[in-house]
Design a protein around this motif. Structure first.
Motif, PDB file in Angstrom:
ATOM      1  N   UNK A  22       0.876  -1.254  -0.164  1.00  0.00           N
ATOM      2  CA  UNK A  22      -0.279  -0.099   0.371  1.00  0.00           C
ATOM      3  C   UNK A  22       0.990   1.408   0.232  1.00  0.00           C
ATOM      4  N   UNK A  23       0.543   2.140  -0.544  1.00  0.00           N
ATOM      5  CA  UNK A  23       0.653   3.482  -0.299  1.00  0.00           C
ATOM      6  C   UNK A  23       1.439   3.870   0.926  1.00  0.00           C
ATOM      7  N   UNK A  24       1.109   3.867   2.288  1.00  0.00           N
ATOM      8  CA  UNK A  24       0.494   4.280   3.073  1.00  0.00           C
ATOM      9  C   UNK A  24       2.222   2.811   3.723  1.00  0.00           C
ATOM     10  N   UNK A  25       2.029   2.213   3.370  1.00  0.00           N
ATOM     11  CA  UNK A  25       3.204   1.396   3.528  1.00  0.00           C
ATOM     12  C   UNK A  25       4.785   1.611   3.309  1.00  0.00           C
ATOM     13  N   UNK A  26       4.055   2.039   2.162  1.00  0.00           N
ATOM     14  CA  UNK A  26       5.823   2.642   1.122  1.00  0.00           C
ATOM     15  C   UNK A  26       6.262   4.262   2.258  1.00  0.00           C
ATOM     16  N   UNK A  27       5.364   4.257   2.730  1.00  0.00           N
ATOM     17  CA  UNK A  27       5.365   5.994   3.344  1.00  0.00           C
ATOM     18  C   UNK A  27       6.093   6.003   4.555  1.00  0.00           C
ATOM     19  N   UNK A  28       5.705   4.765   5.293  1.00  0.00           N
ATOM     20  CA  UNK A  28       6.220   4.595   6.806  1.00  0.00           C
ATOM     21  C   UNK A  28       7.597   4.096   6.468  1.00  0.00           C
ATOM     22  N   UNK A  29       8.131   3.308   5.376  1.00  0.00           N
ATOM     23  CA  UNK A  29       9.500   2.333   5.243  1.00  0.00           C
ATOM     24  C   UNK A  29      10.470   3.939   4.406  1.00  0.00           C
ATOM     25  N   UNK A  30       9.348   4.827   4.014  1.00  0.00           N
ATOM     26  CA  UNK A  30      10.374   5.709   3.672  1.00  0.00           C
ATOM     27  C   UNK A  30      11.021   7.026   4.658  1.00  0.00           C
ATOM     28  N   UNK A  31       9.455   6.820   6.001  1.00  0.00           N
ATOM     29  CA  UNK A  31       9.700   7.674   7.269  1.00  0.00           C
ATOM     30  C   UNK A  31       8.857   9.129   6.785  1.00  0.00           C
ATOM     31  N   UNK A  32       7.850   8.849   6.091  1.00  0.00           N
ATOM     32  CA  UNK A  32       7.878  10.027   5.289  1.00  0.00           C
ATOM     33  C   UNK A  32       5.730   9.843   5.692  1.00  0.00           C
ATOM     34  N   UNK A  33       5.488  11.120   5.415  1.00  0.00           N
ATOM     35  CA  UNK A  33       3.397  10.514   5.489  1.00  0.00           C
ATOM     36  C   UNK A  33       3.683  10.383   3.632  1.00  0.00           C
ATOM     37  N   UNK A  34       1.870   9.950   3.595  1.00  0.00           N
ATOM     38  CA  UNK A  34       0.894   9.979   2.848  1.00  0.00           C
ATOM     39  C   UNK A  34       1.623  10.514   1.696  1.00  0.00           C
TER      40      UNK A  34
ATOM     41  N   UNK B 272      -0.105   5.416  -5.972  1.00  0.00           N
ATOM     42  CA  UNK B 272       0.758   3.652  -6.057  1.00  0.00           C
ATOM     43  C   UNK B 272       1.018   3.399  -7.693  1.00  0.00           C
ATOM     44  N   UNK B 273       0.122   3.597  -8.717  1.00  0.00           N
ATOM     45  CA  UNK B 273       0.541   3.424  -9.512  1.00  0.00           C
ATOM     46  C   UNK B 273       1.702   3.656 -10.007  1.00  0.00           C
ATOM     47  N   UNK B 274       1.479   5.228  -9.636  1.00  0.00           N
ATOM     48  CA  UNK B 274       2.339   6.142  -9.934  1.00  0.00           C
ATOM     49  C   UNK B 274       4.189   6.196  -9.399  1.00  0.00           C
ATOM     50  N   UNK B 275       3.663   5.396  -8.110  1.00  0.00           N
ATOM     51  CA  UNK B 275       4.800   4.395  -7.788  1.00  0.00           C
ATOM     52  C   UNK B 275       4.916   4.015  -8.487  1.00  0.00           C
TER      53      UNK B 275
ATOM     54  N   UNK C  79       3.201  13.585   1.734  1.00  0.00           N
ATOM     55  CA  UNK C  79       4.727  13.915   1.071  1.00  0.00           C
ATOM     56  C   UNK C  79       4.671  13.193  -0.212  1.00  0.00           C
ATOM     57  N   UNK C  80       4.002  12.055   0.027  1.00  0.00           N
ATOM     58  CA  UNK C  80       4.739  10.946  -0.924  1.00  0.00           C
ATOM     59  C   UNK C  80       3.389  11.180  -2.271  1.00  0.00           C
ATOM     60  N   UNK C  81       2.567  11.332  -2.586  1.00  0.00           N
ATOM     61  CA  UNK C  81       1.695  12.106  -2.911  1.00  0.00           C
ATOM     62  C   UNK C  81       2.059  13.315  -3.951  1.00  0.00           C
TER      63      UNK C  81
END
Length: 202
Positions: free
Chosen positions: A28-40, A50-53, A42-44
């Protein structure tokens, strides 16, 4: 907020780790954000949804793989040894970057089926590069595409799963002896498949 370039790379690194470990559908996008130490949010901002990622991760993986193959072809000689050197270079790349084969392995298992164009966009051109070179030096009765696919299947499988040793333990990319045996074996398989002389097998 992180700078645009460093923030994007940090996110893509985290997304690559998760997509290669869990697949697109399992991440999930949330999992990626957490792994990167950022919030959703900021990832967006840096990459999108998610598809863009996923598309960005696969594009970056392809560019890395293409660069490795192009570097190998820069010293390529149009003979059996040259072709086997390409096999070595490809195996070395996959074993040093196991997350990239893992991304494709997930797709083979019907992951991210709604993103259907990546094989045509990324796999086919690299396959064409190798098969075109091979067809110029191997006998006409050799199924070059299947020889190339055999290298891909074996290398991806070994990189992701390794092999079982005599004691039932899994040995893979972190085991130098297993890696050496794999490299010798895949080189020999290709040499035999294209009818190379014994001395070319190495």
């Amino acid at each position: 907020m992180a700078s645009s370039d460093s923030g994007r790379e940090r996110i893509l690194d985290a997304a690559t780790r998760l997509f290669s470990a869990l697949g697109y559908d399992g991440t999930s996008t949330r999992m990626i954000a957490e792994a990167a130490g950022l919030n959703v949010a900021t990832v967006a901002y840096h990459v999108g949804g998610k598809r863009d990622l996923y598309l960005a991760v696969m594009e970056r993986a392809h560019e890395t793989e293409r660069a490795a193959l192009e570097a190998a072809f820069a010293t390529y000689t149009p003979d059996v040894k040259g072709l086997l050197d390409i096999v070595d270079a490809y195996a070395d790349f996959c074993l040093s970057r196991p997350e990239i084969p893992a991304l494709w392995m997930h797709r083979w298992l019907s992951d991210a089926t709604d993103v259907a164009h990546l094989e045509e966009q990324y796999v086919r051109p690299l396959m064409q590069m190798v098969t075109d070179a091979a067809r110029k030096i191997v006998p006409a009765d050799v199924d070059v595409e299947y020889v190339v696919w055999t290298v891909i299947w074996a290398t991806h499988g070994f990189g992701c799963g390794g092999v079982l040793d005599a004691d039932g333990n899994r040995a893979g990319v972190n085991d130098p002896q297993a890696v050496a045996r794999f490299r010798r074996n895949i080189r020999r398989i290709v040499a035999l498949a294209i009818g190379a002389p014994e001395q070319a097998m190495g």
